[in-house]
Design a protein around this motif. Structure first.
Motif, mmCIF file in Angstrom:
data_model
loop_
_atom_site.group_PDB
_atom_site.id
_atom_site.type_symbol
_atom_site.label_atom_id
_atom_site.label_comp_id
_atom_site.label_asym_id
_atom_site.label_seq_id
_atom_site.Cartn_x
_atom_site.Cartn_y
_atom_site.Cartn_z
ATOM 1 N N ARG A 107 0.839 -1.202 0.000
ATOM 2 C CA ARG A 107 0.000 0.000 0.000
ATOM 3 C C ARG A 107 0.878 1.257 0.000
ATOM 4 N N THR A 108 0.351 2.326 -0.588
ATOM 5 C CA THR A 108 0.994 3.631 -0.422
ATOM 6 C C THR A 108 0.602 4.206 0.921
ATOM 7 N N ARG A 109 -0.693 4.136 1.211
ATOM 8 C CA ARG A 109 -1.212 4.542 2.517
ATOM 9 C C ARG A 109 -2.542 3.828 2.749
ATOM 10 N N PRO A 110 -2.872 3.567 3.984
ATOM 11 C CA PRO A 110 -4.186 2.968 4.243
ATOM 12 C C PRO A 110 -5.286 3.989 4.004
ATOM 13 N N VAL A 111 -6.444 3.484 3.669
ATOM 14 C CA VAL A 111 -7.613 4.343 3.417
ATOM 15 C C VAL A 111 -8.627 4.047 4.512
ATOM 16 N N PHE A 112 -8.661 4.909 5.489
ATOM 17 C CA PHE A 112 -9.439 4.643 6.696
ATOM 18 C C PHE A 112 -10.945 4.748 6.459
ATOM 19 N N GLY A 113 -11.368 5.865 5.912
ATOM 20 C CA GLY A 113 -12.799 6.162 5.751
ATOM 21 C C GLY A 113 -12.948 7.665 5.849
ATOM 22 N N THR A 114 -14.068 8.165 5.379
ATOM 23 C CA THR A 114 -14.214 9.610 5.358
ATOM 24 C C THR A 114 -15.675 10.003 5.513
ATOM 25 N N GLY A 115 -15.890 11.227 5.962
ATOM 26 C CA GLY A 115 -17.244 11.758 6.039
ATOM 27 C C GLY A 115 -17.667 12.071 7.452
ATOM 28 N N ASN A 116 -18.965 12.168 7.596
ATOM 29 C CA ASN A 116 -19.578 12.551 8.863
ATOM 30 C C ASN A 116 -19.618 11.356 9.809
ATOM 31 N N ARG A 117 -18.945 11.457 10.922
ATOM 32 C CA ARG A 117 -18.869 10.324 11.839
ATOM 33 C C ARG A 117 -20.138 10.165 12.681
ATOM 34 N N ARG A 118 -21.129 10.990 12.411
ATOM 35 C CA ARG A 118 -22.454 10.812 13.013
ATOM 36 C C ARG A 118 -23.511 10.700 11.918
ATOM 37 N N ALA A 119 -23.107 10.168 10.801
ATOM 38 C CA ALA A 119 -23.988 10.163 9.637
ATOM 39 C C ALA A 119 -25.173 9.232 9.812
ATOM 40 N N PRO A 167 -25.197 15.417 -0.213
ATOM 41 C CA PRO A 167 -23.772 15.701 -0.405
ATOM 42 C C PRO A 167 -22.936 14.644 0.306
ATOM 43 N N ARG A 168 -21.887 14.157 -0.340
ATOM 44 C CA ARG A 168 -21.195 12.977 0.190
ATOM 45 C C ARG A 168 -20.581 13.225 1.557
ATOM 46 N N GLU A 169 -20.247 14.492 1.875
ATOM 47 C CA GLU A 169 -19.648 14.751 3.180
ATOM 48 C C GLU A 169 -20.656 14.588 4.310
ATOM 49 N N ILE A 170 -21.936 14.511 3.959
ATOM 50 C CA ILE A 170 -22.975 14.271 4.957
ATOM 51 C C ILE A 170 -22.999 12.794 5.363
ATOM 52 N N ALA A 171 -22.559 11.938 4.451
ATOM 53 C CA ALA A 171 -22.546 10.498 4.706
ATOM 54 C C ALA A 171 -21.189 10.074 5.254
ATOM 55 N N TYR A 172 -21.101 8.818 5.689
ATOM 56 C CA TYR A 172 -19.792 8.245 6.028
ATOM 57 C C TYR A 172 -19.503 7.141 5.020
ATOM 58 N N ILE A 173 -18.281 7.141 4.483
ATOM 59 C CA ILE A 173 -17.914 6.216 3.411
ATOM 60 C C ILE A 173 -16.673 5.443 3.828
ATOM 61 N N ALA A 174 -16.743 4.137 3.725
ATOM 62 C CA ALA A 174 -15.599 3.301 4.093
ATOM 63 C C ALA A 174 -15.566 2.072 3.182
ATOM 64 N N ASN A 175 -14.526 1.297 3.326
ATOM 65 C CA ASN A 175 -14.370 0.079 2.537
ATOM 66 C C ASN A 175 -14.205 -1.132 3.435
ATOM 67 N N ILE A 176 -14.422 -2.290 2.837
ATOM 68 C CA ILE A 176 -14.157 -3.545 3.535
ATOM 69 C C ILE A 176 -12.668 -3.648 3.877
ATOM 70 N N LEU A 189 -19.407 2.847 15.835
ATOM 71 C CA LEU A 189 -19.217 4.229 16.268
ATOM 72 C C LEU A 189 -20.144 5.197 15.531
ATOM 73 N N VAL A 190 -20.330 4.983 14.251
ATOM 74 C CA VAL A 190 -21.187 5.896 13.478
ATOM 75 C C VAL A 190 -22.652 5.709 13.868
ATOM 76 N N GLN A 191 -23.061 4.465 14.045
ATOM 77 C CA GLN A 191 -24.471 4.152 14.319
ATOM 78 C C GLN A 191 -25.390 4.756 13.249
ATOM 79 N N PRO A 192 -25.198 4.351 11.995
ATOM 80 C CA PRO A 192 -26.013 4.935 10.907
ATOM 81 C C PRO A 192 -27.454 4.470 10.978
ATOM 82 N N LYS A 193 -28.302 5.209 10.256
ATOM 83 C CA LYS A 193 -29.709 4.826 10.142
ATOM 84 C C LYS A 193 -29.919 3.858 8.982
#
Ligand code: SF4
Length: 281
Positions: free
Chosen positions: A116-128, A166-175, A204-208
């Motif tokens: 890997r060049t760098r790990p990809v943790f996840g991004t966005g609103n952590r209360r999405a 808007p994508r910053e409203i959501a939380y986005i991550a990968n397997i 942690l996010v507890q999404p709907k």
């Protein structure tokens, strides 16, 4: 009234060629379907730009993130000593995110850390309210350290904007947090090593609602080997948590098979309904 000049573009991105009413007081829900497109009339108004983009609008969309009471954010897995501490639940929540991010940044649990060049943790609103889960970082994500930033990411961004999200409203991550060489499919042992990180992110996010993007994410989150074509279009529940889960095609698949966009659109509409149901309940 200022009209959002971009919404038709986002809808076109999804091959959706009609306007959909934002408020439909005179129509029963059964008429809100792809089979009954709404013809533009004086009663049909595009979403205003500030409504679309501002999470702090005075009349926020029910699809956007809502504030969460601190006590609901405390995981039952936190040690009792921490729950009883004078420090706020928010303090431990922030600390939990920092620790998780640090664990991913230094992880060597599978061989992918070597390439890997760098790990990809996840991004966005952590209360999405919305959480999207993809498969693994690609070349662009590996370089930038952020999920869904390449062509597939741009399509995902437009798909979300087409549903007023808007994508910053959501939380986005990968397997997987690290890129498999050559974008090969994740190996079972890599998924097994890495998914505790995702499980913790969901906790942690507890999404709907959780939207699984593609077969790899859907199969892990639903613990099934069923193909994505038979999983999409239905409501599932994520691991007996009560969180609804919708599976749909990965945006990279949609780039190769644009004809499937209409099905992804239907899946996103189903996810919207899950959010509305949770708000009403
Ligand atoms: Fe660790 Fe996941 Fe990266 Fe493997 S893919 S090294 S388990 S963070």
């Amino acid at each position: 009234m200022s009209h959002n000049p971009y919404l038709s573009y986002y809808l076109n991105t999804m091959d959706i060629k009609f306007w959909v009413r934002r408020r439909l007081p005179e129509l029963p829900p059964s008429e809100l379907s792809l089979e009954n497109p709404v013809t533009p009339t004086a009663a049909t108004h595009p979403i205003e730009t500030n409504e679309l983009l501002s999470p702090t609008s005075q009349t926020p969309s029910p699809l956007l993130a809502e504030s969460v009471q601190p006590e609901t954010l405390m995981s039952p897995n936190f040690p009792p000593t921490q729950r009883n501490s004078a420090l706020s639940p928010e303090h431990f929540r922030v600390q939990a995110w920092q620790e998780l991010q640090q664990q991913v940044a230094t992880c060597t649990a599978c061989e992918l850390y070597q390439t890997r060049t760098r790990p990809v943790f996840g991004t966005g609103n952590r209360r999405a309210q919305w959480m999207f889960v993809g498969e693994a970082p690609g070349a662009d994500e590996d370089v930038q350290g952020e999920p869904f930033v390449g062509r597939a990411g741009k399509l995902l961004t437009n798909m979300l904007l087409a549903i007023d999200l808007p994508r910053e409203i959501a939380y986005i991550a990968n397997i997987l947090k690290c890129r498999p060489p050559g974008n090969r499919n994740p190996q079972p042992h890599e998924v097994k090593c890495c998914t505790p990180f995702l499980t913790r992110q969901i906790e942690l996010v507890q999404p709907k609602v959780i939207v699984a993007l593609g077969a790899v994410a859907a199969r892990f989150l639903l613990d099934t080997e069923t193909e994505i074509g038979k999983l999409r279009g239905k409501r599932f529940e994520y691991q007996n948590t009560g969180i609804p889960l919708i599976a749909t095609y990965h945006p990279a698949y949609l780039l190769r098979n644009p004809v499937a966009k209409s099905k992804s659109w239907q899946d996103l509409q189903l996810a919207c309904q899950m959010i509305r149901d949770s708000s009403a309940g």
